[in-house]
Design a protein around this motif. Structure first.
Motif, PDB file in Angstrom:
ATOM      1  N   ALA A 190     -23.374  18.284  20.121  1.00  0.00           N
ATOM      2  CA  ALA A 190     -22.052  18.097  19.524  1.00  0.00           C
ATOM      3  C   ALA A 190     -22.098  18.533  18.065  1.00  0.00           C
ATOM      4  O   ALA A 190     -23.119  18.383  17.392  1.00  0.00           O
ATOM      5  N   ARG A 191     -20.993  19.067  17.596  1.00  0.00           N
ATOM      6  CA  ARG A 191     -20.885  19.504  16.195  1.00  0.00           C
ATOM      7  C   ARG A 191     -19.542  19.033  15.647  1.00  0.00           C
ATOM      8  O   ARG A 191     -18.491  19.277  16.258  1.00  0.00           O
ATOM      9  N   PHE A 192     -19.592  18.383  14.501  1.00  0.00           N
ATOM     10  CA  PHE A 192     -18.391  17.887  13.841  1.00  0.00           C
ATOM     11  C   PHE A 192     -18.351  18.474  12.428  1.00  0.00           C
ATOM     12  O   PHE A 192     -19.354  18.454  11.710  1.00  0.00           O
ATOM     13  N   SER A 193     -17.204  18.979  12.036  1.00  0.00           N
ATOM     14  CA  SER A 193     -17.065  19.568  10.707  1.00  0.00           C
ATOM     15  C   SER A 193     -15.664  19.329  10.179  1.00  0.00           C
ATOM     16  O   SER A 193     -14.714  19.122  10.950  1.00  0.00           O
ATOM     17  N   GLY A 194     -15.541  19.339   8.871  1.00  0.00           N
ATOM     18  CA  GLY A 194     -14.237  19.099   8.268  1.00  0.00           C
ATOM     19  C   GLY A 194     -14.184  19.609   6.845  1.00  0.00           C
ATOM     20  O   GLY A 194     -15.209  19.915   6.222  1.00  0.00           O
ATOM     21  N   LYS A 195     -12.979  19.718   6.333  1.00  0.00           N
ATOM     22  CA  LYS A 195     -12.771  20.216   4.978  1.00  0.00           C
ATOM     23  C   LYS A 195     -11.482  19.633   4.423  1.00  0.00           C
ATOM     24  O   LYS A 195     -10.519  19.396   5.169  1.00  0.00           O
ATOM     25  N   THR A 196     -11.466  19.397   3.120  1.00  0.00           N
ATOM     26  CA  THR A 196     -10.233  18.985   2.465  1.00  0.00           C
ATOM     27  C   THR A 196     -10.080  19.745   1.157  1.00  0.00           C
ATOM     28  O   THR A 196     -11.076  20.085   0.496  1.00  0.00           O
ATOM     29  N   ILE A 197      -8.841  20.035   0.799  1.00  0.00           N
ATOM     30  CA  ILE A 197      -8.494  20.665  -0.479  1.00  0.00           C
ATOM     31  C   ILE A 197      -7.426  19.796  -1.127  1.00  0.00           C
ATOM     32  O   ILE A 197      -6.365  19.565  -0.528  1.00  0.00           O
ATOM     33  N   GLN A 198      -7.711  19.320  -2.332  1.00  0.00           N
ATOM     34  CA  GLN A 198      -6.770  18.474  -3.057  1.00  0.00           C
ATOM     35  C   GLN A 198      -6.521  19.104  -4.428  1.00  0.00           C
ATOM     36  O   GLN A 198      -7.266  18.896  -5.372  1.00  0.00           O
ATOM     37  N   GLN A 199      -5.472  19.923  -4.501  1.00  0.00           N
ATOM     38  CA  GLN A 199      -5.102  20.596  -5.749  1.00  0.00           C
ATOM     39  C   GLN A 199      -3.922  19.845  -6.354  1.00  0.00           C
ATOM     40  O   GLN A 199      -2.797  19.910  -5.843  1.00  0.00           O
ATOM     41  N   GLU A 200      -4.178  19.139  -7.449  1.00  0.00           N
ATOM     42  CA  GLU A 200      -3.166  18.248  -8.024  1.00  0.00           C
ATOM     43  C   GLU A 200      -2.172  18.970  -8.921  1.00  0.00           C
ATOM     44  O   GLU A 200      -1.098  18.438  -9.204  1.00  0.00           O
ATOM     45  N   ARG A 201      -2.521  20.160  -9.388  1.00  0.00           N
ATOM     46  CA  ARG A 201      -1.594  20.946 -10.203  1.00  0.00           C
ATOM     47  C   ARG A 201      -1.370  22.298  -9.538  1.00  0.00           C
ATOM     48  O   ARG A 201      -2.316  22.952  -9.092  1.00  0.00           O
ATOM     49  N   GLY A 202      -0.127  22.720  -9.499  1.00  0.00           N
ATOM     50  CA  GLY A 202       0.187  24.016  -8.922  1.00  0.00           C
ATOM     51  C   GLY A 202       0.066  25.132  -9.943  1.00  0.00           C
ATOM     52  O   GLY A 202      -0.077  24.894 -11.152  1.00  0.00           O
ATOM     53  N   PHE A 203       0.151  26.370  -9.464  1.00  0.00           N
ATOM     54  CA  PHE A 203       0.072  27.533 -10.347  1.00  0.00           C
ATOM     55  C   PHE A 203       1.362  27.734 -11.142  1.00  0.00           C
ATOM     56  O   PHE A 203       1.356  28.399 -12.179  1.00  0.00           O
ATOM     57  N   TRP A 204       2.475  27.182 -10.660  1.00  0.00           N
ATOM     58  CA  TRP A 204       3.782  27.442 -11.266  1.00  0.00           C
ATOM     59  C   TRP A 204       4.245  26.248 -12.089  1.00  0.00           C
ATOM     60  O   TRP A 204       3.929  25.092 -11.789  1.00  0.00           O
ATOM     61  N   THR A 205       5.035  26.532 -13.123  1.00  0.00           N
ATOM     62  CA  THR A 205       5.636  25.488 -13.949  1.00  0.00           C
ATOM     63  C   THR A 205       7.142  25.697 -13.960  1.00  0.00           C
ATOM     64  O   THR A 205       7.628  26.762 -14.367  1.00  0.00           O
ATOM     65  N   SER A 206       7.879  24.687 -13.496  1.00  0.00           N
ATOM     66  CA  SER A 206       9.339  24.783 -13.469  1.00  0.00           C
ATOM     67  C   SER A 206       9.938  24.105 -14.690  1.00  0.00           C
ATOM     68  O   SER A 206       9.440  23.067 -15.154  1.00  0.00           O
ATOM     69  N   SER A 207      11.006  24.705 -15.200  1.00  0.00           N
ATOM     70  CA  SER A 207      11.702  24.139 -16.367  1.00  0.00           C
ATOM     71  C   SER A 207      12.684  23.049 -15.957  1.00  0.00           C
ATOM     72  O   SER A 207      13.348  22.467 -16.825  1.00  0.00           O
TER      73      SER A 207
END
Length: 747
Positions: A190-207
């Motif tokens: 058996a093989r178990f694998s996982g991944k998470t990405i937690q990006q708290e700030r985006g590339f864009w800034t809205s006014s």
């Protein structure tokens, strides 16, 4: 072509099994793109492979990253983070509709994806990625015209194994990945694998804050979770089984368009001077309401709406291989259930001029069966393929401040629905005839049947058909209930001649067909719901794959494509408000070019690699409401592409540590973004530079790395929506500079 893949740091896999191949040596990449274990150098085709090490070191995390490593490949996202479209040698798809199939056949563990909506997953615990250029079909479950890409997950093994990594980068990005492989005895693991990405700030800034109040907020957060569970069985006497379940969830935000105005400020529907001159300039241009954005930063936006991107996907597959001695049986079954919802602000302004909320669901089932038999005379593969898929959706078309409201168009929200069911079946046979010790003839044929039933359209509640106040603006509610079907033949002929043990010359001719279909976007007139027709391509290719020295590899190919009825995005001026739509360009279009790549290891630990692609494309003449076009170029097809890599690895600290220094670059020349070669949608030439410094312990278990991508912070156009008739030109751009640290461990 091998792109940036090199025996210098490729993962060693099982030895080649085909009778005509030289035994695989240490460092060779062995691939299965042609349904047999073969070394790259033994395959008479343009094929690239990225090993697990290549993927990790170059941070190939999504489909869009493939273009950095392989020449003559372009990846376009119509909206940042949504539906990447893979273009190979100028052959791609000018659409992001959930109902459309990709021109490049993309498979995950040999399960082909029926919709471009399914191509957004991040990579994790991958053994390798294989990319084959040119039409495929006589060996593959789904017919293709551009090529095929297969992402191959690491499978369960009969020994204990484990690995983990964690990283942190700018934009407050945390990513973590882990894997554990557990032997269960008697050939079971058996093989178990996982991944998470937690990006708290985006590339864009809205006014604007959500709701429209003035204030800054970042846009583009990513919160992704992925997991995979596999159960594998190897009997030891020819039976190999693998059951896999995979899940992905995203609760993220959409990237958005950069705004450019097209009207004279204060004079709606009067084009400003820069636009009339083929330029954009927000200091002189605005939208219909007088809004403009004068920031020079393409990541400064003005959206006031919540911009979610939510996704849930379940995937289940079962692969069985049974070696009966003279015959090997392979069966692959796949099922995917995909759901997502997101919002696009096409007008890129604080108003709801042209916003869309899309909710879609794709379910697909595929079954492939293959029989393989090898003999002294011929190696033959006979296969059958069946697929069923259903794509459904409901889109809110928010037009409450649509520019035409200024002239009496009813402010409203329209609704686009679509429900498409597709069935496809195919049979194929491929033979490699051994005409001599060093000469093989390849023949293949495929027959495909496909039927699509589409029900849907766009309803504008305040534009009833009987008494339509929108009629003066040329906008109508529309609906269709249509079935289309297609039957076609594909084929391949080729010759492979081995002039030396490590030098192969090859020539081939092949035909592929991509089926017609429907576009699931908003429609303002019934004509936009008409299906587009199939396109077909005949490819001719001559190439060489050679390793004349143990430390030097060179591959090269030249090709010519005869392309008919190209499916393309055109700017149609015949509509009441000129808009882009998907249609066919009748007649013969053509593509030709040259590719080459080299890998050189001048001394131990030092590797140089480079790949180059030259491409000429010409569309057949076509006419639409915007005019007559002659000698236009294909979209997303830069005429020149170049990539390169330098890697140095050396022991340090009396051999207690290992240092790796790596740098790579990618260059593309000018490319257009639609068949009309719209001057506002041009991708100008660009350079990207990436680098990585890694320090590992001598036992190889621990590694710490510092990495950076797009170090020069280059900005270029990825896609655009040109709506000059509404006063709006929207562009999306590539991610900015990113960098970070990572720490990894393996058992």
């Amino acid at each position: 072509m091998a792109g940036l893949t090199s025996p210098a740091f490729a993962q060693t896999t099982a030895p080649a099994q085909d009778a005509g191949a030289t035994e695989a040596s240490d460092g060779d990449i062995v691939v299965t793109a042609f349904r047999r274990d073969q070394r790259l150098i033994d395959i008479g085709a343009s094929i690239s492979a990225l090993s697990s090490e290549n993927i990790a070191e170059a941070r190939v995390e999504q489909v869009k990253d493939i273009a950095r490593s392989i020449p003559n490949i372009d990846v376009r996202e119509s909206i940042p983070g949504v539906s990447p479209v893979l273009t190979i040698r100028g052959v791609g798809l000018d659409d992001f509709s959930t109902t459309n199939s990709p021109a490049t056949g993309v498979s995950i563990d040999d399960v082909p994806l029926s919709s471009i909506a399914l191509m957004n997953a991040d990579f994790f615990d991958i053994e390798r990625i294989e990319v084959v250029k040119g039409p495929q079909g006589t060996l593959y479950g789904r017919n293709t015209v551009a090529g095929a890409m297969n992402v191959i997950s690491a499978r369960p093994k009969d020994r204990f194994d484990a690995a983990a990594s964690i990283g942190y980068g700018n934009y407050q990005t945390l990513d973590a990945e882990a894997m554990i492989n557990i032997p269960l005895g008697e050939g079971l693991a058996a093989r178990f694998s996982g991944k998470t990405i937690q990006q708290e700030r985006g590339f864009w800034t809205s006014s604007r804050l959500i709701g429209g109040a003035i204030g800054e907020r970042d846009v583009g957060e990513r919160h992704v979770w992925m997991g995979r569970a596999q159960l594998g069985y190897d009997s030891g006497d020819g039976l190999d089984l693998n059951l896999k379940y995979e899940y992905q969830q995203a609760r993220s935000e959409m990237g958005q368009y950069e705004f450019f105005g097209a009207f004279v400020p204060g004079q709606p529907f009067v084009l400003c001077a820069p636009v009339l001159a083929g330029k954009v300039d927000n200091s002189q241009c605005a939208d219909a309401y007088g809004f403009t954005n004068t920031s020079n930063d393409p990541y400064d936006i003005d959206q006031s709406a919540d911009l979610p991107y939510d996704l849930n996907q379940h995937s289940l597959s079962f692969a069985a291989n049974y070696d009966l001695g003279d015959v090997k049986l392979t069966a692959i079954t796949g099922y995917i259930d995909f759901k997502r919802a997101y919002r696009i602000d096409v007008d890129a302004t604080p108003r709801d001029e042209l916003d869309f909320i899309q909710r879609d669901n794709v379910k697909q089932f595929t079954q492939e069966l293959r029989l393989a038999h090898d003999s002294d005379l011929v190696d033959v593969i006979v296969g059958g393929f069946y697929s069923w898929d259903r794509a459904r959706g409901l889109n809110d078309n928010i037009l409450t401040e649509f520019p035409l409201v200024l002239f009496g168009f009813p402010s409203q929200t329209g609704y686009t629905t679509f429900d498409q069911k597709t069935k496809s079946a195919a049979g194929f046979v491929n033979g490699t005839w051994h005409l001599g010790d060093n000469l093989d003839l390849i023949t293949g044929v495929r027959y495909t049947w496909e039927k699509r039933h589409y029900v849907g359209g766009t309803d504008f509640p305040l534009c009833p058909i009987a008494t339509n106040p929108c009629a003066p603006f040329g906008i109508f509610s529309s609906y269709t209930d249509t079935t289309i079907s297609d039957k076609n033949w594909s084929w391949k002929f080729g010759l492979d001649y081995r002039v030396a043990p490590d030098t192969l010359l090859y020539a081939s001719a092949s035909k592929g067909t991509k089926s017609g279909g429907f576009v699931s976007r908003i429609s303002t007139i019934p004509a936009q719901l008409l299906p587009f027709n199939p396109e077909s391509l005949i490819a001719y290719e001559i190439g060489v794959r050679s390793q004349p020295l143990s430390n030097f590899t060179i591959n090269a190919a030249t090709f010519y494509y005869d392309f008919k009825n190209v499916q393309a995005l055109i700017l149609d001026g015949s509509l009441a408000v000129p808009a882009q739509r998907l249609g066919n360009i009748p007649g013969k279009s053509e593509i030709y070019g040259v590719e080459a790549d080299v890998s050189f290891r001048p001394f131990t630990g030092f590797t140089l690699q480079s790949g180059i692609g030259l491409l000429h494309t010409k569309l057949a003449p076509f006419t639409n409401g915007s005019g007559t076009f002659t000698d236009n170029r294909f979209s997303n097809a830069p005429g020149f592409m170049w990539n390169g890599l330098a890697r140095y690895e050396t022991p340090i600290g009396n051999g207690d540590f290992n240092l790796v220094l790596q740098g790579n670059f990618t260059h593309q020349s000018t490319a257009y973004k639609d068949a009309s070669n719209d001057i506002y949608s041009v991708q100008h030439p660009y350079w990207l530079f990436d680098a990585r410094v890694a320090l590992s312990w001598k036992d190889g278990k621990w590694e710490a790395a510092l990495w950076g991508k797009n170090l020069s912070n280059e900005v270029y156009t990825v896609s655009s929506d040109t709506l000059t008739g509404l006063g709006i030109i929207g562009r999306t751009v590539n991610p900015p500079r990113t960098y970070g640290l990572s720490l990894s461990w393996k058992y």
